[in-house]
Design a protein around this motif. Structure first.
Motif, PDB file in Angstrom:
ATOM      1  N   GLU A   1       0.845  -1.344  -0.003  1.00  0.00           N
ATOM      2  CA  GLU A   1       0.081   0.004  -0.099  1.00  0.00           C
ATOM      3  C   GLU A   1       0.856   1.232   0.027  1.00  0.00           C
ATOM      4  N   ARG A   2       2.089   1.043   0.806  1.00  0.00           N
ATOM      5  CA  ARG A   2       2.761   2.469   0.716  1.00  0.00           C
ATOM      6  C   ARG A   2       3.369   2.596  -0.624  1.00  0.00           C
ATOM      7  N   LYS A   3       4.030   1.613  -1.203  1.00  0.00           N
ATOM      8  CA  LYS A   3       4.399   1.518  -2.525  1.00  0.00           C
ATOM      9  C   LYS A   3       3.370   2.307  -3.561  1.00  0.00           C
ATOM     10  N   ARG A   4       2.242   1.910  -3.367  1.00  0.00           N
ATOM     11  CA  ARG A   4       1.237   2.378  -4.357  1.00  0.00           C
ATOM     12  C   ARG A   4       0.651   3.624  -4.285  1.00  0.00           C
ATOM     13  N   LEU A   5       0.643   4.122  -2.868  1.00  0.00           N
ATOM     14  CA  LEU A   5       0.194   5.346  -2.531  1.00  0.00           C
ATOM     15  C   LEU A   5       1.138   6.462  -2.107  1.00  0.00           C
ATOM     16  N   GLY A   6       2.302   6.033  -1.536  1.00  0.00           N
ATOM     17  CA  GLY A   6       3.279   7.009  -0.965  1.00  0.00           C
ATOM     18  C   GLY A   6       3.103   7.010   0.480  1.00  0.00           C
ATOM     19  N   MET A   7       3.855   7.961   1.108  1.00  0.00           N
ATOM     20  CA  MET A   7       3.522   8.371   2.206  1.00  0.00           C
ATOM     21  C   MET A   7       3.500   9.672   2.765  1.00  0.00           C
ATOM     22  N   LEU A   8       2.780  10.322   3.639  1.00  0.00           N
ATOM     23  CA  LEU A   8       2.231  11.760   4.042  1.00  0.00           C
ATOM     24  C   LEU A   8       2.502  11.858   5.235  1.00  0.00           C
ATOM     25  N   THR A   9       2.549  13.111   5.477  1.00  0.00           N
ATOM     26  CA  THR A   9       2.158  13.420   7.119  1.00  0.00           C
ATOM     27  C   THR A   9       0.856  13.822   7.406  1.00  0.00           C
ATOM     28  N   LEU A  10       0.525  14.109   8.539  1.00  0.00           N
ATOM     29  CA  LEU A  10      -0.860  14.507   8.902  1.00  0.00           C
ATOM     30  C   LEU A  10      -1.191  15.724   8.138  1.00  0.00           C
ATOM     31  N   ASP A  11      -0.357  16.758   8.332  1.00  0.00           N
ATOM     32  CA  ASP A  11      -0.460  17.863   7.715  1.00  0.00           C
ATOM     33  C   ASP A  11      -0.680  17.792   6.179  1.00  0.00           C
ATOM     34  N   GLU A  12       0.310  17.078   5.677  1.00  0.00           N
ATOM     35  CA  GLU A  12      -0.018  17.000   4.132  1.00  0.00           C
ATOM     36  C   GLU A  12      -1.280  16.549   3.489  1.00  0.00           C
ATOM     37  N   VAL A  13      -1.841  15.305   4.472  1.00  0.00           N
ATOM     38  CA  VAL A  13      -3.102  14.828   4.237  1.00  0.00           C
ATOM     39  C   VAL A  13      -4.089  15.924   4.316  1.00  0.00           C
TER      40      VAL A  13
END
Length: 477
Positions: free
Chosen positions: A199-211
């Motif tokens: 899932e991380r590879k598919r979506l990437g990784m964000l911080t809470l503020d970025e979301v």
């Protein structure tokens, strides 16, 4: 003939729902009705259904009031701090969120009730999966498998049934199984890591503020969800219910749009009118007291949830229009889940009433070669995987396990080994169409039962085999 028809009925049901040719409720009712007529017992269909409904009525009542209770707890904000805390800790990392799902489901499973486990887990994790457009079948699959491992607790049901059927002490069965079950739980966590990495590879990784910033700034047609070193990915946003795709190519065809356009985000909406911050500790205390009463078996679970739901509504929403509004808001879930349970009663009623279950069990036991007698514990472990999926725990532990234990005793195999081996199939059992709790899971997560089945069965069966292998390695089985 009944053996063949029994397997044919189950196979027909599974194929039709996985191919989405029929809804689960329709399939659970119409398929057994047709097969009941096919075996020449159509005149007794009513008796079989009434008996099945009578057996499952307490479960349906428990689910109805439990959904209302936990629905109210979500509305008033009981789980909001948990959701915010997990999101901040995970930093919107899909891998950590999937692992968190497994850990949360395992911890909550300590109360011994699958329905409660799924309600709490989905309530806490669903908003995170929706915000990040993660695959919802990953959530349901991991939660169901983790709960299946923990379902072997002495107060969870299967261990008590095995002990009763073989006249053994539940502690003697369970305690030696702890190392093997620990390995099984470790396998679930490893599975969560693997699925989370996908899932991380598919979506990437964000911080809470970025979301949060992404959701605020996104255009109406698209939402940017990939960031942080990975390629940006865009997904169509239809009323906040983005369609997810399963990890590693497993389709998570969750195309159900939220009825109110933003239902999936209620858990993190700080401005909803139903919040009751001044009553937070009352609601937390009430929930803890309710779960404690369940574990201590102070009252039947349906009665506890009935009282809990009534008290939660009265205290949090003292005005009648508000109470009616909350009940109406959760009526959809209540109807779907309770309807599924009563439909499952038709399936189980026909399967048991016509004698199909007994004939299927006798055929399977009779098909075991005599040379396998000294290895009957291993045979029991292997058989428990499909049998606990295709029949109820009652049918397996009271109908099949005693026969297997008798066959094993003739070759010097201890009944304790048979009892421990019989617990192996529980990770897969919790995704069985005959388990009412699984409909709570897929209903609250808005996942098609067929999608959940296709995704989960292989991982749950693998977990069961890991538990069996660990039991053999430790000399428990």
């Amino acid at each position: 003939m009944l053996t063949i028809l029994g397997f044919a009925m189950i196979a027909t049901f599974l194929v039709l729902i996985m191919m989405k040719k029929m809804s689960p409720i329709a399939a659970l009712v119409l398929i057994p009705a047709l097969f009941c007529v096919a075996v020449g017992q159509g005149a007794k269909l009513g008796d079989y259904v009434i008996e099945g409904v009578g057996n499952l009525a307490p479960t349906a009542a428990m689910l109805m009031f439990a959904i209302v209770y936990f629905g109210v707890m979500i509305d008033v904000g009981l789980f909001d701090p948990i959701v915010r805390g997990i999101l901040r800790f995970c930093k919107a990392d899909p891998m950590r969120i999937v692992v968190g799902t497994a850990v949360l489901a395992a911890i909550v499973s300590l109360d011994g009730d699958g329905s409660t486990t799924f309600m709490i887990t989905v309530s806490a994790m669903y908003p995170l999966y929706k915000r990040l457009k993660m695959s919802l079948v990953v959530m349901t699959g991991v939660a169901a498998t983790a709960n299946g491992v923990m379902n072997t607790l002495p107060w969870g049901g299967p261990t008590a049934r095995a002990a009763t059927a073989l006249k053994l002490d539940a502690g003697d069965i369970f305690v030696p199984m702890i190392p093997a079950l620990g390995v099984g739980l470790g396998a679930v966590l490893l599975l969560a890591v693997v699925l989370g990495r996908r899932e991380r590879k598919r979506l990437g990784m964000l911080t809470l503020d970025e979301v949060l910033a992404t959701e605020t700034a996104a255009e109406p047609e698209t939402v940017l969800v990939g960031a942080g070193g990975g390629s940006d990915r865009t997904h169509k946003n239809s009323g906040g219910a983005g369609t997810g795709t399963g990890a590693g190519g497993d389709a998570a065809e969750n195309t159900d749009a939220d009825a109110d356009g933003d239902e999936g985000f209620k858990g993190l909406d700080p401005n909803r009118a139903t919040l009751r911050p001044k009553l937070y500790w009352f609601n937390a205390g009430l929930t803890i007291a309710l779960l404690t009463a369940m574990i201590m078996e102070l009252m039947p679970i349906p009665v506890l949830f009935l009282l809990g739901a009534a008290l939660a509504l009265t205290v949090n929403f003292p005005h009648m229009p508000d109470q009616r509004a909350r009940i109406a808001a959760h009526a959809d879930n209540v109807l779907n889940v309770s309807g599924m349970v009563f439909a499952a009663a038709v399936f189980t009623g026909v399967l048991s009433g016509t004698g199909m279950v007994e004939h299927m069990a006798d055929w399977l036991v009779g098909a075991i070669p005599d040379g396998m007698g000294p290895h009957m514990a291993i045979v029991t472990g292997i058989l428990s995987i499909p049998l606990t999926y295709f029949m109820s725990n009652d049918g397996f532990y009271f109908g099949v396990v005693p026969v297997l234990a008798e066959a094993g005793a003739a070759h010097g195999v201890s009944p304790l080994e048979i009892a421990r081996a019989s617990l192996v199939g529980q990770p897969l059992h919790m995704s069985s169409p005959l388990v009412p709790a699984v409909y709570v899971l897929v209903g609250m997560a808005k996942v098609e039962f067929g999608d959940h089945t296709r995704f989960t069965v292989k991982w749950a069966a693998l977990t069961s085999l890991v538990v069996l292998g660990a039991g053999l390695l430790f000399g428990i089985i």
